[in-house]
Design a protein around this motif. Structure first.
Motif: not given
Length: 230
Positions: A99-101, A185-187, A208-209, A217-220
């Motif tokens: 599920v993406i918002c 963001i993905k859930f 999340m993006r 901003v990359d995840p790390m």
């Protein structure tokens, strides 16, 4: 408490506990390709020391906030020393549903609908659902499709959508305090034995993006920025 391995995942292992709950063991393995970290890849591409720890820390932080807001999740407790999280049993929808918002028209959304919207345009908490199926490219599915296919009831879909928007607001508001803008963001959600919907899996930077001063901003890097002030 004894535990039994029931599933080995790409980034987490799942154990059954004797009390009926489950234990998630967060690993330092990351999805990627050719040694480059990429949350969108479907296979483990590299190992980054400490990534399991930061993913667990961020998940704890947000799960506790979401629970405090009265939104049901599978989170029970966590052990940072062992990089584990105890969770309630939950059945996933179908064979897996994402599920993406979306707050901004970027990524796959923009590629699909670029005839109708400009890239980066604002979206009003747009929620979409996709089946987890790598071979079929994670196909989009509508509310009617989910109900008619027997994946969930109409009431469960309404709960998923409402919960997704509320949780996204919690995450977005928190990131905004750090000067970070959540684009999407993905859930993942599941349901208990009574059919009640709950948030499952994790709430980590790889799902999340996020942008800062107009730059991705990359995840790390996001994880580092997130915990620098906490």
């Amino acid at each position: 408490m004894t535990k039994t391995l029931v599933y080995t995942g790409k980034t987490k292992d799942v154990f059954a506990l004797e009390n009926g709950n489950y234990l998630l063991k967060f690993k330092d393995d990351c999805t990627g390709k050719d040694g480059v970290f990429d949350p969108g890849e479907n296979s483990v591409g590299l190992t980054i020391d400490g990534v399991g720890d930061v993913n667990l820390r961020m998940s704890i932080y947000f799960f506790e906030k979401v629970n405090a807001a009265g939104i049901k999740t599978h989170y029970v407790s966590a052990d940072l020393k062992k990089t584990t999280m105890e969770v309630l049993p939950a059945k996933p929808f179908g064979k897996g549903l994402e599920v993406i918002c979306r707050h901004k028209a970027v990524g796959s959304f923009y590629r699909r609908y670029s005839d109708y919207i400009e890239e980066g345009a604002d979206l009003p908490e747009y929620v979409e659902t996709t089946f987890k199926n790598d071979a079929k490219g994670d196909p989009l599915v509508t509310k009617d499709g989910l109900v008619d296919l027997g994946v969930m009831t109409a009431e469960q879909y309404d709960d998923v959508k409402s919960m997704t928007q509320k949780i996204t607001r919690i995450v977005a508001d928190d990131l905004k305090e750090l000067g970070l803008i959540l684009y999407d963001i993905k859930f993942e959600f599941g349901y208990d034995k009574d059919g009640n919907v709950m948030l499952i899996d994790e709430i980590a930077s790889g799902n999340m993006r996020v942008y800062k001063d107009g730059k991705y901003v990359d995840p790390m890097t996001l994880s580092k920025l997130f915990f620098e002030v906490r």
